[in-house]
Design an enzyme around this catalytic site. Structure first.
Site, short mmCIF file in Angstrom:
data_model
loop_
_atom_site.label_atom_id
_atom_site.label_comp_id
_atom_site.label_asym_id
_atom_site.label_seq_id
_atom_site.Cartn_x
_atom_site.Cartn_y
_atom_site.Cartn_z
N MET A 115 -24.60 -12.61 16.09
CA MET A 115 -25.36 -13.86 16.09
C MET A 115 -25.41 -14.40 17.52
O MET A 115 -24.97 -13.76 18.44
CB MET A 115 -24.72 -14.84 15.12
CG MET A 115 -24.85 -14.37 13.68
SD MET A 115 -24.12 -15.49 12.53
CE MET A 115 -22.39 -15.40 12.89
N LYS A 160 -13.95 -18.91 14.51
CA LYS A 160 -13.77 -19.32 15.90
C LYS A 160 -13.49 -20.83 15.98
O LYS A 160 -12.55 -21.27 16.64
CB LYS A 160 -15.04 -18.98 16.67
CG LYS A 160 -14.90 -19.09 18.15
CD LYS A 160 -16.22 -18.75 18.83
CE LYS A 160 -16.59 -17.28 18.62
NZ LYS A 160 -18.01 -17.03 18.76
N GLY A 197 -20.93 -10.13 18.15
CA GLY A 197 -22.22 -9.94 18.83
C GLY A 197 -23.43 -9.98 17.91
O GLY A 197 -24.55 -9.74 18.35
N GLY A 239 3.41 20.39 -7.26
CA GLY A 239 2.94 21.15 -6.10
C GLY A 239 1.48 20.82 -5.92
O GLY A 239 0.59 21.49 -6.43
N SER A 257 8.38 19.05 -10.25
CA SER A 257 7.93 18.69 -8.89
C SER A 257 6.47 19.09 -8.78
O SER A 257 6.12 20.25 -9.02
CB SER A 257 8.79 19.43 -7.86
OG SER A 257 8.30 19.12 -6.57
N ARG A 277 -22.04 -22.05 20.17
CA ARG A 277 -21.70 -20.69 19.72
C ARG A 277 -21.71 -20.58 18.21
O ARG A 277 -21.33 -21.51 17.52
CB ARG A 277 -20.30 -20.28 20.19
CG ARG A 277 -20.11 -20.21 21.66
CD ARG A 277 -18.63 -19.98 21.95
NE ARG A 277 -18.28 -20.36 23.28
CZ ARG A 277 -18.26 -19.51 24.32
NH1 ARG A 277 -18.53 -18.24 24.14
NH2 ARG A 277 -17.95 -19.95 25.51
N GLU A 292 1.92 22.80 -10.90
CA GLU A 292 0.85 23.01 -9.92
C GLU A 292 -0.35 23.70 -10.52
O GLU A 292 -1.25 24.14 -9.81
CB GLU A 292 1.37 23.73 -8.67
CG GLU A 292 2.36 24.83 -8.90
CD GLU A 292 3.01 25.34 -7.62
OE1 GLU A 292 2.62 24.98 -6.51
OE2 GLU A 292 3.94 26.15 -7.75
N TYR A 324 10.58 10.55 -6.39
CA TYR A 324 10.68 10.78 -4.94
C TYR A 324 9.45 11.53 -4.45
O TYR A 324 8.68 12.08 -5.23
CB TYR A 324 11.94 11.60 -4.61
CG TYR A 324 11.90 13.01 -5.13
CD1 TYR A 324 11.33 14.04 -4.36
CD2 TYR A 324 12.38 13.33 -6.39
CE1 TYR A 324 11.26 15.33 -4.85
CE2 TYR A 324 12.31 14.61 -6.88
CZ TYR A 324 11.74 15.62 -6.11
OH TYR A 324 11.64 16.88 -6.59
N ARG A 353 13.43 26.79 -4.52
CA ARG A 353 12.33 27.34 -5.31
C ARG A 353 12.37 28.86 -5.21
O ARG A 353 12.48 29.43 -4.12
CB ARG A 353 10.99 26.84 -4.76
CG ARG A 353 9.84 27.42 -5.54
CD ARG A 353 8.50 26.95 -5.02
NE ARG A 353 8.15 27.64 -3.78
CZ ARG A 353 7.02 27.40 -3.11
NH1 ARG A 353 6.18 26.49 -3.56
NH2 ARG A 353 6.74 28.05 -2.01
N HIS A 413 -1.56 28.24 6.44
CA HIS A 413 -0.21 28.64 6.82
C HIS A 413 0.21 27.97 8.14
O HIS A 413 1.29 27.38 8.25
CB HIS A 413 -0.18 30.16 6.93
CG HIS A 413 1.15 30.70 7.34
ND1 HIS A 413 1.44 31.00 8.66
CD2 HIS A 413 2.28 30.93 6.64
CE1 HIS A 413 2.69 31.43 8.73
NE2 HIS A 413 3.23 31.40 7.51
N CYS A 428 6.01 17.67 -3.92
CA CYS A 428 6.43 18.40 -2.72
C CYS A 428 5.27 19.08 -2.02
O CYS A 428 5.47 19.86 -1.09
CB CYS A 428 7.52 19.42 -3.06
SG CYS A 428 6.96 20.72 -4.15
N ARG A 471 -6.02 -14.74 20.00
CA ARG A 471 -6.07 -13.88 18.81
C ARG A 471 -4.86 -12.96 18.82
O ARG A 471 -4.21 -12.83 19.87
CB ARG A 471 -7.37 -13.07 18.78
CG ARG A 471 -7.52 -12.18 19.98
CD ARG A 471 -8.88 -11.54 20.04
NE ARG A 471 -9.15 -11.21 21.42
CZ ARG A 471 -10.33 -10.96 21.93
NH1 ARG A 471 -11.39 -11.02 21.17
NH2 ARG A 471 -10.48 -10.65 23.19
#
Ligand code: PEP
Ligand code: MG
Length: 914
Positions: free
Chosen positions: A116, A35, A114, A796, A794, A105, A775, A882, A630, A467, A862, A349
């Site tokens: 102090m 402050k 709040g 899964g 990839s 302050r 996977e 990716y 797939r 799902h 993916c 601020r």
């Protein structure tokens, strides 16, 4: 090293503090508190802050370490600075004529709101108050300030419980017959001030100090001590703030906005916090204190009124806002007070703002050369982009209507519609032009027509990868799942949530960004998709990120949308979704129920042209980009009616058989019984105790090679047709749920033969790739072997998380996992954010092993994690090529990938003064 002897810095000596701190603003904040540093910084910019000075955190630490005595010279330095304030303000501390009042302050390096203490109005005593009354001709102002001083002093310095003072005010109000503090007169406050002094005397045995210097001394010590109060210590423990920082004390001239019609107070934002427009925005009140503006007791006025009432002050405020923005390189939220026509800034601020404003301000500030593109990109949080892609509940209306239920926030945006309890009703009503929210216990693949027709989805069961959640995200349908309080009564066509009964056809409003359900038809706001500021930010993000972003899309419309949102290909086409179409399901069922090869092949032949058509659409929409197709993944029983449903239907049919009269009715019913029985037989044969770990994925392709062949044929026939039309196609065929390199070898042989055959038939050569999903843990651990066949991987991560954790993904977000996350037994839901320590480690192994075999192996993700910013950061770290996610999350992923590439903020950009 000798201890510092400079304990006090006037605002004007901030340069000295900075030099001492080696030029580091962080160190200045550590010395002067956030402050104090901020006020000093503003004052050096020439912003009018009430004059003041800061007693350093070093002084606080010396005081706390040394038996609570001020370090040598500290008090003398404080006195010197009081004199300095006197001389700039023309006021005198302790004088009854034109007195100086000051505030004292706390303020440490890190904000501890709040925790102090603060004391205001220091400098008042009986003589000073009487002098002020004489000067102003009004006693209310002076005695209200005076009683506040005694009250604050009593609680902060002398530890008198605050309630004692409050109780006395209440008793006095009752005796005076008034309801509010504001109705008390100057005389009332004078009497209360005396009574407050009596409280101090009774509690402490000493008098309230009438000497202003004594007040200042005690107040400084009390603020120092409040660093070690229990609440401040607890807060630091919780927030991880070190205990040895200490607090600074800022002492500043008090200014008042309630001194008549030439005074006032307010708050001002340097830009519009809702839209981001570059205009001053805020509220103010004439002849009022700061509390009156925030407390909402009086109707505040817009700043445009300040412009008409006090144009010079308004102009000054505009200029200050510009200066502060340029300095802090961010939108500012300022508190100001006007005292007798003089403007003072009390605080500034970085301003809070909406997502829309965040995006516009970041983009504008780049154009204004205040920040770099990198910083603009970093400022916009990926999740904030959700705002632009979905209608939202009108915030004011949402606030006024309490939700009746909460569930998981699985797919963002607001949906308003009439409740329908099954997919057929949803579809029918939607066809009639009605808006429908489909509410189900959970959804299954054969609810898809309802899911697609609905505006939004609510389910009682299911988690983030259920799902309903996956499909909803994919199609951008707002959804709230796992609303455990929800019960549907299908006989009476109504649902209950607690005491609320909602009938089919009643309106509800759902907020998929917060997982909330509300009653009624609430208004929404529709954000602007082609928002030019958003497009700028995303364009810059694309220039920064190194991760590619693809989409999970199964239909040409999805693919087109994904491309519009910036997807660079399809990372996952779940071909089974194409089988669930209402017109196709009977063909799929015929294939599954076939007793003979020829019958099965007939069904497969019927599916071929349909799949080919879909694939063509995908290739055209994604021209020039890879499209990963797939092969069929879920267990076959998912395409058939459920076992229990069939048993029930058969029992009903048999009952009804007894009541038919005509032969044709009986024949028809018998036919139905035969069909259902065939279904049931097959369902029983296919039934598995753990279907998710059963005959699905590549296992199915190996058992029913004709399926693989059909899908490959459809892919290549589509690719060849597109290529003949000059479309640049890049098909990639992906095998799901593999666990062993041999599985890949078997499928590869089959697949390449079919692909070659089609290309020979068509007379077209297509470049394609063959790859696998990773996977299952075994696939990851043997990735070097998998990569001998697979040209791409990839991850899964839905299934990989399920199998690494041994937690069923369908049951994930109810029961114990919620308890685990709620009680921090595990830090996060692993189906939402990738588990770096477990699943992430396995991915790291797979990346390393895979690329050992095949250095140019393309690797992506993916699973649902592909759209989660934190998981995207991990994918970046693991060196993936990716991420792939639902089309609606593509922009979020683009931004998150840029954030990942930018890494943690560099020191230079760590908001030097923010
Ligand atoms: C996965 O398991 O992460 C995945 C993408 O496949 P699905 O969700 O279709 O099982
Ligand atoms: Mg999977």
């Amino acid at each position: 090293m000798p201890r510092a002897t400079k304990w006090v810095y006037p605002f004007s000596e901030v340069e000295q503090a900075e030099a001492l701190a080696g030029g580091s603003w962080e160190n200045v904040r550590a010395l002067l508190g956030g402050k104090g540093a901020n006020l000093a910084d503003m004052s050096r910019l020439g912003v009018p802050v009430p004059p003041g000075f800061i007693v350093t955190t070093e002084a606080c630490n010396a005081f706390l370490e040394g038996d609570e005595v001020f370090p040598a010279q500290m008090w003398e330095q404080e006195l010197e600075q009081i004199e300095a304030i006197e001389s700039v303000s023309g006021k005198k501390f302790g004088a009854s004529d034109n007195p100086l009042l000051v505030s004292c302050r706390s303020g440490s390096k890190f904000s501890m709101p709040g925790m102090m203490d603060t004391i205001l109005n220091i400098g008042l005593n009986d003589e000073v108050a009487a002098g002020m009354v004489a000067d102003m001709g009004d006693s209310r102002f002076a005695y209200d300030l005076y009683r506040r001083l005694v009250q604050m002093f009593g609680t902060v310095v002398f530890d008198v419980p605050g309630e004692v003072f409050e109780a006395m005010i209440l008793a006095h109000r009752e005796a005076a017959g008034v309801k509010k503090d504001t109705d008390l007169s100057g005389d009332d406050w004078r009497i209360l001030t005396e009574k407050f002094k009596g409280i101090v005397r009774s509690y402490t045995g000493t008098e309230f100090p009438s000497d202003p210097y004594e007040q200042l001394k005690l107040a400084t010590a009390a603020v120092f001590k409040s660093w070690n109060s229990k609440r401040a210590t607890d807060y630091r423990n919780a927030a991880g703030i070190p205990h040895d920082l200490g607090t600074a004390v800022t002492i500043q001239r008090m200014v008042f906005g309630n001194l008549g019609s030439d005074s006032g107070t307010g708050v001002a934002m340097s830009r519009n916090a809702s839209t981001g427009a570059h205009e001053l925005e805020g509220d103010f009140l004439l002849n009022a204190q700061g509390e009156d503006v925030v407390a909402g007791i009086r109707q505040t006025l817009p700043l445009t009124t300040l412009n008409s009432e006090m144009p010079d002050i308004y102009e000054e405020l505009v200029e200050i806002a510009r200066k502060l923005e340029t300095h802090y390189r961010n939108m500012q939220d300022m508190e100001f007070t006007i005292e007798h026509d003089k403007l003072w800034i009390l605080q500034t601020r970085d301003g809070k703002r909406t997502a829309q404003a965040e995006v516009r301000i970041a983009a504008d500030m780049v154009e204004e050369e205040l920040i770099t593109k990198e910083e603009a990109v970093r400022r916009v949080q990926p999740e904030q982009l959700d705002f632009f892609f979905h209608p939202q509940l009108d915030p004011a209306v949402a606030k006024a209507h309490k939700p009746i239920a909460k569930g998981l926030d699985v797919s963002p945006g607001a949906a308003i519609g009439m409740v329908a309890f099954d997919a057929d009703t949803t579809r029918r009503w939607a066809d009639e032009g009605k808006d429908v929210v489909m509410v189900r216990p959970e959804t299954k693949p054969d609810d898809i027509h309802g899911l697609l027709a609905a505006k939004g989805i609510v389910t009682a069961r299911g988690g983030r990868t259920s799902h309903a959640a996956v499909v909803a995200r994919q199609f951008g349908k707002p959804a709230v799942v796992g609303v455990e309080a929800l019960q549907i009564d299908f006989d009476d066509r109504q649902m209950t949530i607690g005491d609320e009964v909602i009938r089919e056809g009643d309106w509800i409003s759902i907020d998929g960004s917060r997982g909330e359900v509300r009653l009624g038809k609430l208004p929404t706001v529709v954000p602007d998709l082609k928002n030019p500021y958003l497009l700028k930010i995303l364009g810059w993000a694309d220039g920064i990120r190194t991760l590619g972003v693809r989409a999970n899309a199964d239909s040409p419309q999805d693919a087109e949308r994904a491309r519009e949102y910036g997807a660079e290909g399809i990372g996952l086409c779940r071909t089974e979704h194409m089988f669930f179409d209402k017109n196709r399901l009977p063909i799929v069922q015929k294939m599954i129920l076939a007793k003979y090869h020829s019958e099965r092949n007939d069904a497969i032949d019927e599916l071929l042209p349909l799949q080919r058509g879909d694939f063509e659409g995908l290739f055209r929409a994604m021209a020039g980009y890879p499209v990963i197709i797939r092969l069929l993944d879920p267990p076959l029983h998912e395409f058939l009616p459920s076992h229990d449903e069939l048993v029930q239907d058969l029992a009903d049919l048999k009952m009804r058989l007894q009541h038919f009269n005509t032969m044709s009715e009986i024949d028809e019913a018998l036919d139905q019984v035969r069909i259902k029985q065939d279904f049931l037989r097959r369902v029983k044969a296919l039934r598995e105790v753990n279907p998710m770990l059963g005959t699905r994925g590549v296992r199915l392709g190996i058992l029913v090679p004709e399926l693989t062949q059909m899908q490959v044929r459809a892919t290549f026939e589509a690719a060849c047709a597109c290529a003949k039309d000059g479309v640049d196609v890049h098909p990639e065929i992906m095998i799901p749920l593999t666990m062993h390199a041999r599985e890949l070898e078997v499928q590869e042989k089959l697949l390449r033969a079919e692909a070659e055959a089609v290309m020979a038939e068509q007379g077209v050569e297509i470049e394609y790739r063959f790859g696998t999903m990773i996977e299952l843990p075994r696939a990851a651990l043997t990735a070097d072997e998998m990569a001998r066949c697979a040209e791409f991987f990839s991850f899964g991560t839905n299934d990989l998380t399920q199998t690494v954790f041994g937690i069923s993904r369908d049951d994930a977000e109810r029961g114990f996992l919620l308890h685990y996350v709620g009680n921090r037994i595990i830090p996060e839901n692993p189906f939402h954010t990738l588990d770096a320590a477990g699943v992430g480690k396995l991915m790291e192994i797979a990346v390393k092993l895979g690329r050992e075999t095949r250095p140019d192996l393309e690797i992506g993700v993916c699973g649902e994690h592909g759209g989660d910013p934190k998981s995207i950061a991990l994918c970046h770290e693991l060196g993936l090529d990716y991420v792939s996610c639902s089309p609606f999350r593509v922009p979020i992923a683009r931004l998150a990938a840029a954030h990942a590439a930018l890494g943690s903020p560099s020191n230079e950009e760590e908001a030097p003064h923010g």
